[in-house]
Design a protein around this motif. Structure first.
Motif, PDB file in Angstrom:
ATOM      1  N   LYS A  37      78.035  19.982  88.874  1.00 35.06           N
ATOM      2  CA  LYS A  37      77.877  18.859  87.962  1.00 35.06           C
ATOM      3  C   LYS A  37      79.348  18.711  87.265  1.00 35.06           C
ATOM      4  CE  LYS A  37      74.702  20.813  85.778  1.00 35.06           C
ATOM      5  NZ  LYS A  37      74.215  21.840  86.366  1.00 35.06           N
ATOM      6  N   THR A  39      82.358  20.148  88.196  1.00 35.14           N
ATOM      7  CA  THR A  39      83.312  19.483  89.070  1.00 35.14           C
ATOM      8  C   THR A  39      83.294  17.975  89.367  1.00 35.14           C
ATOM      9  OG1 THR A  39      82.923  21.641  90.127  1.00 35.14           O
ATOM     10  CG2 THR A  39      84.026  20.057  91.617  1.00 35.14           C
ATOM     11  N   ASP A  56      77.222  21.564  78.830  1.00 38.33           N
ATOM     12  CA  ASP A  56      76.978  23.132  78.572  1.00 38.33           C
ATOM     13  C   ASP A  56      77.443  23.671  77.175  1.00 38.33           C
ATOM     14  OD1 ASP A  56      75.684  23.678  80.760  1.00 38.33           O
ATOM     15  OD2 ASP A  56      77.389  24.496  82.015  1.00 38.33           O
TER      16      ASP A  56
END
Ligand SMILES: Nc1ncnc2c1ncn2[C@@H]1O[C@H](COP(=O)(O)OP(=O)(O)OP(=O)(O)O)[C@@H](O)[C@H]1O
Ligand SMILES: O=C(O)[C@H](O)[C@@H](O)[C@H](O)[C@H](O)CO
Length: 276
Positions: A37, A39, A56
């Motif tokens: 995700k 990247t 995150d």
């Protein structure tokens, strides 16, 4: 909850055409841990000059602690986090109401953002839709990345300094409800009666180099922008997405063996303009 398609009428009746063309586009790059995700989102954001929201970073301390100890999050643990992601995405995607004086009437960036968020279950995506797929407020699209358990275990093993360890992979795979993206009319044969999620595209990432997945993500976002752009300007249906219009010449994103629906089609138009 209304599906994006059902929002069309509201969009037509309540939002002025000109306003609709400036509605922020929010693209959520979703999928289980280590599907790529961050990247992919970085590549898409850089290509289109959009800000990125890293989901995150928005977890509570308690959630991070839990995941670090190998305990999968529950629905309850995720609701507040999803709310945070909605708010942060809207804030990042919305053009400022009064642009800084030195910029005159220009916005510092076109309205939109690329957000990473696992969004594993349909109910989580529905919550995000409730918050973000709202006529006049934002247009929401998902690019859902997926991979086999074996590949994810390998990626996590090779990755350092991350709270998500190998013991979390199985629960991520089991929890993930890969969106059904097209109604292929084969329900009777496949037994797949899940609701189609027309605002999603799925990209399979096993044995596909990161750069290639990034390219696919960029292409998929381009297709979605073009569809939204043409609908935004012609019918004003910025929150509607017609799967059929995503199909183009058969260049294509490879389909995984098996039952996953794949995003497909290369857009014929190359120009990409976020604000149609
Ligand atoms: N297509 C790919 N093939 C091989 N390795 C990949 C691929 N995509 C990403 N990776 C690698 O896998 C790891 C996880 O990638 P990334 O952080 O982008 O995933 P993520 O979905 O954002 O992870 P998380 O949600 O756990 O933070 C990284 O080490 C990255 O370099
Ligand atoms: O919904 C979840 O279980 C979590 O959000 C995880 O997916 C992690 O945030 C992430 O992907 C980091 O590895």
């Amino acid at each position: 909850m209304e599906s994006p398609g059902e929002l069309v009428e509201d969009a037509n009746s309540s939002v002025h055409d000109t306003d609709r063309l400036h509605v922020p586009r929010i693209f959520i790059v979703a999928g289980p841990a280590a599907t790529g995700k961050s990247t992919v989102a970085k590549g898409i954001a850089a290509t289109y000059g959009l800000p990125m929201v890293e989901g995150d970073d928005l977890h509570s301390k308690e959630n991070i602690e839990k995941m670090s100890q190998g305990q999968p999050l529950t629905d309850e643990d995720r609701w507040g986090w999803l709310q945070e992601i909605s708010s942060a995405s809207l804030a990042a995607a919305s053009p400022p109401t009064s642009p800084p004086e030195e910029l005159g009437s220009a916005h510092p960036h076109p309205p939109g953002c690329i957000t990473t968020c696992s969004a594993l279950k349909k109910s989580y995506r529905d919550l995000l839709r409730d918050q973000l797929s709202v006529p006049g407020l934002a247009v929401l699209r998902f690019v859902f990345l997926t991979a086999s358990e074996e590949v994810l275990l390998q990626r996590i093993e090779e990755r350092e300094n991350h709270y998500m360890k190998k013991n979390m992979v199985h629960s991520q795979i089991v929890t993930a409800e890969v969106p059904r993206t097209t109604d292929d009319g084969n329900d009777e044969d496949t037994g797949d009666e899940r609701e189609v999620e027309p605002d999603c595209r799925v990209i399979w990432t096993d044995e596909v180099a990161p750069e290639e997945v990034v390219e696919k993500g960029i292409e998929v976002v381009k297709q979605m922008m073009l569809i939204d752009g043409s609908q935004g300007s012609e019918s004003g249906a910025a929150n509607d997405i017609d799967e059929g219009e995503a199909e183009g010449p058969e260049e294509e994103l490879e389909e995984p063996e098996g039952e996953l629906e794949e995003s497909e089609g290369a857009a014929e138009v190359v120009e990409v303009e976020l604000e149609a």
